[in-house]
Design an enzyme around this catalytic site. Structure first.
Site, mmCIF file in Angstrom:
data_model
loop_
_atom_site.group_PDB
_atom_site.id
_atom_site.type_symbol
_atom_site.label_atom_id
_atom_site.label_comp_id
_atom_site.label_asym_id
_atom_site.label_seq_id
_atom_site.Cartn_x
_atom_site.Cartn_y
_atom_site.Cartn_z
ATOM 1 N N GLY A 22 0.808 -1.214 0.000
ATOM 2 C CA GLY A 22 0.000 0.000 0.000
ATOM 3 C C GLY A 22 0.834 1.253 0.000
ATOM 4 N N ALA A 23 1.873 1.276 -0.836
ATOM 5 C CA ALA A 23 2.877 2.344 -0.733
ATOM 6 C C ALA A 23 2.733 3.438 -1.770
ATOM 7 C CB ALA A 23 4.276 1.733 -0.827
ATOM 8 N N ASN A 24 1.622 3.482 -2.502
ATOM 9 C CA ASN A 24 1.505 4.529 -3.507
ATOM 10 C C ASN A 24 0.944 5.838 -2.954
ATOM 11 O OD1 ASN A 24 -0.936 2.956 -3.342
ATOM 12 N ND2 ASN A 24 -1.746 4.176 -5.033
ATOM 13 N N THR A 25 0.310 5.809 -1.773
ATOM 14 C CA THR A 25 -0.222 7.025 -1.159
ATOM 15 C C THR A 25 -0.021 6.967 0.357
ATOM 16 O OG1 THR A 25 -2.443 6.081 -0.868
ATOM 17 C CG2 THR A 25 -2.035 7.295 -2.912
ATOM 18 N N GLY A 26 -0.279 8.098 0.996
ATOM 19 C CA GLY A 26 -0.416 8.160 2.454
ATOM 20 C C GLY A 26 0.751 7.623 3.241
ATOM 21 N N GLY A 28 1.951 4.602 3.612
ATOM 22 C CA GLY A 28 2.852 3.696 2.918
ATOM 23 C C GLY A 28 3.841 4.427 2.039
ATOM 24 N N SER A 146 -3.922 -0.252 14.546
ATOM 25 C CA SER A 146 -4.656 1.008 14.681
ATOM 26 C C SER A 146 -5.178 1.147 16.094
ATOM 27 C CB SER A 146 -5.839 1.006 13.690
ATOM 28 O OG SER A 146 -6.766 2.024 13.978
ATOM 29 N N TYR A 172 -13.734 -3.462 11.181
ATOM 30 C CA TYR A 172 -12.413 -2.834 11.170
ATOM 31 C C TYR A 172 -11.675 -3.145 12.467
ATOM 32 C CZ TYR A 172 -8.749 0.716 10.795
ATOM 33 O OH TYR A 172 -7.530 1.358 10.742
#
Length: 299
Positions: A22-26, A28, A146, A172
């Site tokens: 998940g490293a393309n945004t935020g 990550g 989280s 969640y």
């Protein structure tokens, strides 16, 4: 080491290979960026390869992109095969990707989306890659949980996939509690092997795309109070980076923000809920996760 730990404290990472999901945004993206800038060879493991390439172009360093959809066991197996072929050794596996509060949906394999992506997907990926880490000095598996692991959170073995009724908050919470239980059980198994450790982290409340599916009653106050109760993705990534690179880190630890209620602040050692330390539930969850994914671990 000062409690105001930040990216300047990240040790030199030259010669190390890091996989970040998940490293393309935020969070990550910031995790990957800071590791690459300190010299690591970083692989952005992402669902959307084009977005991954765009993200990689914004990072100064040695960065690659790997297709990975954590909501598909076929995709996870294919990605693991690619990564194993390219990387005979892996120093860091950072299980960062996640979904939060979506409407009820299932993965390609029929799992509830949050449990399937946040927990089962990372469980399977870790199991398929772990032998590439086992003999590597200083190697770590870092899984991002989280503060939500405390909110309406339990492992619902009688209805893991929320088929009878669905609560996006409860689902969640279950997935994030599972992340911690997986970390603690994995660490016990790794302790017999020596080199690799399992660590957990959480970002506090970070103002990222992860909040986009939040119920309005939760999202609107966050929007209004964001300057006071959230932090940016760079700060939110620091607990993960400390867990991944801090020389003082030990297996089975959990890192989060140092501020009030762990909402924001510089990363420090924190405690998870009492429920997360239930060994019987951890072991049962592990067995069920192996059965659901078909993945067994070399430890």
């Amino acid at each position: 080491m000062s409690e105001k730990w930040d990216e300047r404290n990240i040790p030199d990472q030259h010669g190390r290979v890091a996989i970040v999901t998940g490293a393309n945004t935020g969070l990550g993206f910031e995790t990957a960026r800071m590791l690459a800038e300190r010299g690591a060879r970083v692989v952005l493991a992402v669902r959307d390869v084009e977005k991954g390439k765009q993200a990689a172009a914004r990072i100064h360093g040695d960065v690659g992109v790997q297709a990975l959809d954590l909501a598909s066991l076929d995709s996870i197996r294919a990605a693991a095969a690619d990564l194993r072929a390219l990387h005979p050794r892996i120093d860091l596996l950072i299980n960062n990707a996640g979904v939060m509060y979506p409407p009820k949906r299932t993965t390609a394999d029929g799992f509830e989306l949050q449990f399937g992506t946040n927990h089962l997907g990372h469980f399977a990926l870790t199991g398929l890659l772990l032998d590439r880490l086992l003999d590597v000095p200083g190697s770590r598996v870092v899984t991002v949980s989280s503060v939500g692991h405390r909110i309406r959170a339990a492992i619902h073995f009688d209805d893991l996939q929320w088929e009878r009724s669905y609560s996006r908050v409860g689902a969640y919470g279950q997935s994030k509690l599972a992340n911690l239980m997986f970390t603690y059980e994995l660490q016990r198994r790794l302790a017999r092997h020596g080199a690799t450790v399992a660590v957990a982290a959480h970002p506090g409340v970070s103002n990222t795309e992860l909040l986009r599916n939040s119920p309005a009653a939760f999202r609107l106050p966050i929007t209004w109070l964001a300057p006071l109760i959230t932090q940016n993705a760079t700060m939110g990534a620091l607990p993960t980076l400390r867990a991944a690179t801090g020389p003082d880190v030990r297996g089975g630890q959990y890192y989060g923000p140092s501020g009030f209620q762990e909402v924001r602040g510089h990363p420090t050692l924190v405690r998870s809920s009492r429920d997360s330390h239930d060994r019987a539930v951890q072991q049962r969850l592990w067995t069920v996760s192996e059965e659901l994914t078909g993945v067994t671990f070399p430890v």
